[in-house]
Design an enzyme around this catalytic site. Structure first.
Site, PDB file in Angstrom:
ATOM      1  N   GLY A 171      47.683  34.217  44.731  1.00  0.00           N
ATOM      2  CA  GLY A 171      47.374  35.567  45.186  1.00  0.00           C
ATOM      3  C   GLY A 171      46.447  35.500  46.380  1.00  0.00           C
ATOM      4  O   GLY A 171      45.713  34.521  46.551  1.00  0.00           O
ATOM      5  N   GLN A 227      40.388  38.196  52.534  1.00  0.00           N
ATOM      6  CA  GLN A 227      40.277  36.731  52.526  1.00  0.00           C
ATOM      7  C   GLN A 227      40.792  36.085  53.808  1.00  0.00           C
ATOM      8  O   GLN A 227      40.591  34.892  54.023  1.00  0.00           O
ATOM      9  CB  GLN A 227      41.024  36.154  51.318  1.00  0.00           C
ATOM     10  CG  GLN A 227      40.376  36.512  49.997  1.00  0.00           C
ATOM     11  CD  GLN A 227      41.149  35.920  48.843  1.00  0.00           C
ATOM     12  OE1 GLN A 227      42.184  36.439  48.453  1.00  0.00           O
ATOM     13  NE2 GLN A 227      40.672  34.813  48.306  1.00  0.00           N
ATOM     14  N   CYS A 264      39.440  31.335  42.693  1.00  0.00           N
ATOM     15  CA  CYS A 264      39.649  32.172  43.872  1.00  0.00           C
ATOM     16  C   CYS A 264      39.705  31.244  45.086  1.00  0.00           C
ATOM     17  O   CYS A 264      38.883  30.331  45.201  1.00  0.00           O
ATOM     18  CB  CYS A 264      38.485  33.153  44.009  1.00  0.00           C
ATOM     19  SG  CYS A 264      38.567  34.188  45.481  1.00  0.00           S
ATOM     20  N   LEU A 265      40.650  31.474  45.984  1.00  0.00           N
ATOM     21  CA  LEU A 265      40.772  30.601  47.158  1.00  0.00           C
ATOM     22  C   LEU A 265      39.510  30.618  48.012  1.00  0.00           C
ATOM     23  O   LEU A 265      39.240  29.661  48.730  1.00  0.00           O
ATOM     24  CB  LEU A 265      41.976  31.017  48.008  1.00  0.00           C
ATOM     25  CG  LEU A 265      43.364  30.735  47.423  1.00  0.00           C
ATOM     26  CD1 LEU A 265      44.445  31.139  48.411  1.00  0.00           C
ATOM     27  CD2 LEU A 265      43.514  29.272  47.032  1.00  0.00           C
ATOM     28  N   HIS A 290      42.561  40.776  40.053  1.00  0.00           N
ATOM     29  CA  HIS A 290      41.688  39.938  40.875  1.00  0.00           C
ATOM     30  C   HIS A 290      41.854  40.297  42.361  1.00  0.00           C
ATOM     31  O   HIS A 290      40.872  40.507  43.073  1.00  0.00           O
ATOM     32  CB  HIS A 290      42.016  38.456  40.626  1.00  0.00           C
ATOM     33  CG  HIS A 290      41.253  37.498  41.490  1.00  0.00           C
ATOM     34  ND1 HIS A 290      40.318  36.625  40.976  1.00  0.00           N
ATOM     35  CD2 HIS A 290      41.276  37.271  42.835  1.00  0.00           C
ATOM     36  CE1 HIS A 290      39.799  35.914  41.979  1.00  0.00           C
ATOM     37  NE2 HIS A 290      40.368  36.284  43.110  1.00  0.00           N
ATOM     38  N   GLU A 291      43.109  40.408  42.796  1.00  0.00           N
ATOM     39  CA  GLU A 291      43.359  40.692  44.222  1.00  0.00           C
ATOM     40  C   GLU A 291      42.939  42.119  44.588  1.00  0.00           C
ATOM     41  O   GLU A 291      42.401  42.354  45.657  1.00  0.00           O
ATOM     42  CB  GLU A 291      44.838  40.454  44.568  1.00  0.00           C
ATOM     43  CG  GLU A 291      45.338  39.033  44.339  1.00  0.00           C
ATOM     44  CD  GLU A 291      44.436  37.956  44.911  1.00  0.00           C
ATOM     45  OE1 GLU A 291      43.768  38.214  45.930  1.00  0.00           O
ATOM     46  OE2 GLU A 291      44.373  36.864  44.322  1.00  0.00           O
ATOM     47  N   HIS A 309      39.343  42.485  45.399  1.00  0.00           N
ATOM     48  CA  HIS A 309      39.012  42.044  46.764  1.00  0.00           C
ATOM     49  C   HIS A 309      39.050  43.215  47.753  1.00  0.00           C
ATOM     50  O   HIS A 309      38.259  43.265  48.688  1.00  0.00           O
ATOM     51  CB  HIS A 309      40.009  40.980  47.247  1.00  0.00           C
ATOM     52  CG  HIS A 309      39.662  39.569  46.859  1.00  0.00           C
ATOM     53  ND1 HIS A 309      38.503  38.951  47.262  1.00  0.00           N
ATOM     54  CD2 HIS A 309      40.342  38.649  46.131  1.00  0.00           C
ATOM     55  CE1 HIS A 309      38.488  37.702  46.799  1.00  0.00           C
ATOM     56  NE2 HIS A 309      39.587  37.498  46.095  1.00  0.00           N
TER      57      HIS A 309
HETATM   58 ZN   LIG Z   1      40.045  35.814  45.081  1.00  0.00          ZN
END
Ligand SMILES: [Zn+2]
Length: 165
Positions: A43, A48, A88-89, A130-131, A134
């Site tokens: 995701g 991000q 998380c990336l 989660h996304e 953001h």
């Molecule tokens: Zn994330």
């Protein structure tokens, strides 16, 4: 376009609705997918990659094709919550147990502006929640107890300073 990490203020930006569904939006989503794939993510949200429009990409478990969600809104979520390890990336190598609703419904538009409603559960629901966080400048560590968050953000900031030399 490149991946932003914890410490970058854009990760705290509150995103604005997409109003123009044009070719550049599709190009942008394709670039996001490329960044997500290069980083082995499931995701990715616009913040991000340094953008503040309401765009997320999720890769449903077991599916090869990503789902692009524009202006997504959670319309319902279950009372029941599940705790599961999450990463998380923007926080490489960090995983934390996070409680989230087990089932959700979400409304979103696709790249053509067509509206959809999706019921999701389990891992897919978790990735979407989660996304979507953001897009409101919220990070998964914000779900931890305040003291755990204080310890963690202090460690992360020390690491940032240390890495800068
Ligand atoms: Zn994330």
């Amino acid at each position: 376009m490149y991946l932003r990490y914890f410490g970058d203020s854009v990760l705290r930006a509150k995103c604005l609705d997409v109003e123009c569904f044009d070719k550049s939006l599709t190009k942008f989503a394709e670039s996001m997918f490329k960044v997500m794939r290069e980083n082995d993510g499931v995701g990715l949200a616009s913040t991000q990659v340094g953008n503040n429009r309401r765009i997320v990409i999720v890769l449903p478990p077991g599916k090869p094709k990503p789902l692009v969600m524009i202006n997504p809104v959670v319309t319902s979520k279950s009372e029941s919550r599940v705790v599961y390890e999450e990463g998380c990336l923007s926080f490489p190598g960090m995983y934390k147990d996070i409680a989230r609703p087990s089932e959700i419904s979400v409304q979103y538009s696709d790249l053509n502006g067509q509206k959809f409603e999706l019921d999701a559960e389990g891992m897919l629901a978790r990735i979407i929640l989660h996304e979507l966080d953001h897009l409101d400048g919220k990070l998964f560590i914000d779900h931890l107890h305040w003291w755990a968050r204080v310890v963690l953000t202090t460690q992360l900031r020390m690491k940032l300073i240390f890495n800068r030399g």
